[in-house]
Write a protein that holds these residues in place. Structure first.
Motif, mmCIF file in Angstrom:
data_model
loop_
_atom_site.group_PDB
_atom_site.id
_atom_site.type_symbol
_atom_site.label_atom_id
_atom_site.label_comp_id
_atom_site.label_asym_id
_atom_site.label_seq_id
_atom_site.Cartn_x
_atom_site.Cartn_y
_atom_site.Cartn_z
ATOM 1 N N ASP A 45 0.846 -1.190 0.000
ATOM 2 C CA ASP A 45 0.000 0.000 0.000
ATOM 3 C C ASP A 45 0.880 1.238 0.000
ATOM 4 N N LEU A 46 0.525 2.200 -0.847
ATOM 5 C CA LEU A 46 1.239 3.462 -0.929
ATOM 6 C C LEU A 46 0.255 4.583 -0.624
ATOM 7 N N LYS A 47 0.601 5.444 0.342
ATOM 8 C CA LYS A 47 -0.272 6.551 0.733
ATOM 9 C C LYS A 47 0.461 7.878 0.569
ATOM 10 N N ASN A 48 -0.222 8.843 -0.026
ATOM 11 C CA ASN A 48 0.305 10.203 -0.112
ATOM 12 C C ASN A 48 -0.041 10.887 1.204
ATOM 13 N N THR A 49 0.956 11.121 2.038
ATOM 14 C CA THR A 49 0.736 11.723 3.355
ATOM 15 C C THR A 49 0.983 13.234 3.346
ATOM 16 N N GLY A 50 1.261 13.785 2.173
ATOM 17 C CA GLY A 50 1.541 15.214 2.069
ATOM 18 C C GLY A 50 0.313 16.040 1.715
ATOM 19 N N LYS A 51 0.562 17.318 1.422
ATOM 20 C CA LYS A 51 -0.507 18.275 1.117
ATOM 21 C C LYS A 51 -0.786 18.416 -0.372
ATOM 22 N N TYR A 52 0.067 17.842 -1.214
ATOM 23 C CA TYR A 52 -0.044 18.071 -2.648
ATOM 24 C C TYR A 52 -0.203 16.773 -3.421
ATOM 25 N N GLU A 53 -0.889 16.861 -4.571
ATOM 26 C CA GLU A 53 -0.946 15.730 -5.479
ATOM 27 C C GLU A 53 0.464 15.535 -6.026
ATOM 28 N N ALA A 54 0.908 14.292 -6.088
ATOM 29 C CA ALA A 54 2.284 14.048 -6.511
ATOM 30 C C ALA A 54 2.436 12.629 -7.054
ATOM 31 N N ALA A 55 3.577 12.411 -7.700
ATOM 32 C CA ALA A 55 3.918 11.095 -8.243
ATOM 33 C C ALA A 55 5.049 10.486 -7.429
ATOM 34 N N GLU A 56 4.991 9.183 -7.280
ATOM 35 C CA GLU A 56 6.037 8.420 -6.594
ATOM 36 C C GLU A 56 6.413 7.243 -7.492
ATOM 37 N N VAL A 57 7.688 6.904 -7.534
ATOM 38 C CA VAL A 57 8.137 5.722 -8.263
ATOM 39 C C VAL A 57 8.405 4.625 -7.239
ATOM 40 N N VAL A 58 7.535 3.634 -7.222
ATOM 41 C CA VAL A 58 7.655 2.502 -6.300
ATOM 42 C C VAL A 58 8.653 1.528 -6.917
ATOM 43 N N THR A 92 28.585 -14.312 -6.628
ATOM 44 C CA THR A 92 28.202 -13.133 -5.851
ATOM 45 C C THR A 92 27.169 -12.329 -6.628
ATOM 46 N N ARG A 93 26.075 -12.006 -5.955
ATOM 47 C CA ARG A 93 24.963 -11.266 -6.569
ATOM 48 C C ARG A 93 24.826 -9.905 -5.891
ATOM 49 N N PRO A 94 24.142 -8.953 -6.550
ATOM 50 C CA PRO A 94 23.953 -7.632 -5.940
ATOM 51 C C PRO A 94 23.193 -7.713 -4.616
ATOM 52 N N VAL A 95 23.499 -6.798 -3.713
ATOM 53 C CA VAL A 95 22.796 -6.735 -2.433
ATOM 54 C C VAL A 95 21.354 -6.290 -2.662
ATOM 55 N N LYS A 96 21.155 -5.377 -3.596
ATOM 56 C CA LYS A 96 19.817 -4.931 -3.994
ATOM 57 C C LYS A 96 19.786 -4.860 -5.512
ATOM 58 N N GLU A 97 18.972 -5.733 -6.121
ATOM 59 C CA GLU A 97 18.856 -5.762 -7.574
ATOM 60 C C GLU A 97 17.458 -5.296 -7.965
ATOM 61 N N LEU A 98 17.379 -4.193 -8.702
ATOM 62 C CA LEU A 98 16.094 -3.652 -9.140
ATOM 63 C C LEU A 98 15.474 -4.589 -10.164
ATOM 64 N N ILE A 99 14.261 -5.098 -9.860
ATOM 65 C CA ILE A 99 13.596 -5.987 -10.813
ATOM 66 C C ILE A 99 12.255 -5.425 -11.280
ATOM 67 N N GLY A 100 11.838 -4.291 -10.716
ATOM 68 C CA GLY A 100 10.582 -3.695 -11.159
ATOM 69 C C GLY A 100 10.352 -2.334 -10.546
ATOM 70 N N PHE A 101 9.554 -1.527 -11.229
ATOM 71 C CA PHE A 101 9.169 -0.222 -10.695
ATOM 72 C C PHE A 101 7.864 0.209 -11.344
ATOM 73 N N LYS A 102 7.126 1.064 -10.638
ATOM 74 C CA LYS A 102 5.869 1.617 -11.148
ATOM 75 C C LYS A 102 5.737 3.059 -10.692
ATOM 76 N N ARG A 103 5.361 3.926 -11.621
ATOM 77 C CA ARG A 103 5.107 5.330 -11.298
ATOM 78 C C ARG A 103 3.628 5.460 -10.937
ATOM 79 N N VAL A 104 3.364 6.078 -9.779
ATOM 80 C CA VAL A 104 2.004 6.168 -9.256
ATOM 81 C C VAL A 104 1.701 7.627 -8.916
ATOM 82 N N ASN A 105 0.577 8.139 -9.407
ATOM 83 C CA ASN A 105 0.114 9.485 -9.071
ATOM 84 C C ASN A 105 -0.968 9.385 -8.007
ATOM 85 N N LYS A 108 -3.153 0.361 -3.663
ATOM 86 C CA LYS A 108 -2.432 -0.915 -3.563
ATOM 87 C C LYS A 108 -1.663 -1.107 -4.872
ATOM 88 N N ILE A 109 -0.358 -1.309 -4.746
ATOM 89 C CA ILE A 109 0.515 -1.523 -5.885
ATOM 90 C C ILE A 109 0.874 -3.004 -5.924
#
Length: 125
Positions: free
Chosen positions: A29-42, A54-67, A75-76
């Motif tokens: 779940d992603l919640k906008n807790t601020g005062k303005y409409e905004a976008a977040e990249v999850v 040896t593998r990366p400690v953090k490997e990016l496998i996905g992202f989504k831009r949410v307004n 819910k993402i």
């Protein structure tokens, strides 16, 4: 950067055991807790706990831009496949090795407050 703030919560996996050839669903779940409409990249990261190389400690496998509007929660959902966990091994074969993986969700890899969980990839029965 954003003119608003966001809160991540309720990280959930569809299963703790991920069978080779199947898919795993992850939601947060992603919640906008601020005062303005905004976008977040999850951003979705994984970590192979004990790979043959040896593998990366953090490997990016996905992202989504949410307004989101102020106070709005969404819910993402991400789908993780075996291919998302695969890498080239010493024999230069693209494989996903069975084992334990950590999964992390947040706004960036540098975020100290990434939500975390884990699952295990097992061979098909």
């Amino acid at each position: 950067l954003s003119y608003s703030t966001f809160e991540y919560s309720n990280l959930a996996l569809s299963a703790k055991e991920f069978i080779s050839g199947e898919k795993l669903e992850l939601s947060v779940d992603l919640k906008n807790t601020g005062k303005y409409e905004a976008a977040e990249v999850v951003q979705l990261y994984t970590r192979d706990i004990a790979g043959s190389i040896t593998r990366p400690v953090k490997e990016l496998i996905g992202f989504k831009r949410v307004n989101l509007k102020p106070g709005e929660t969404q819910k993402i959902t991400f789908t993780i496949t075996e291919k998302d966990l695969a890498f080239y091994n010493y024999d230069m074969k693209f494989v996903a090795e069975p084992g334990k993986f950590d999964v992390m969700v947040g706004s960036s890899a540098a975020d100290e407050d990434l939500l975390k969980d884990s699952f295990e990839l097992t061979a098909a029965k």
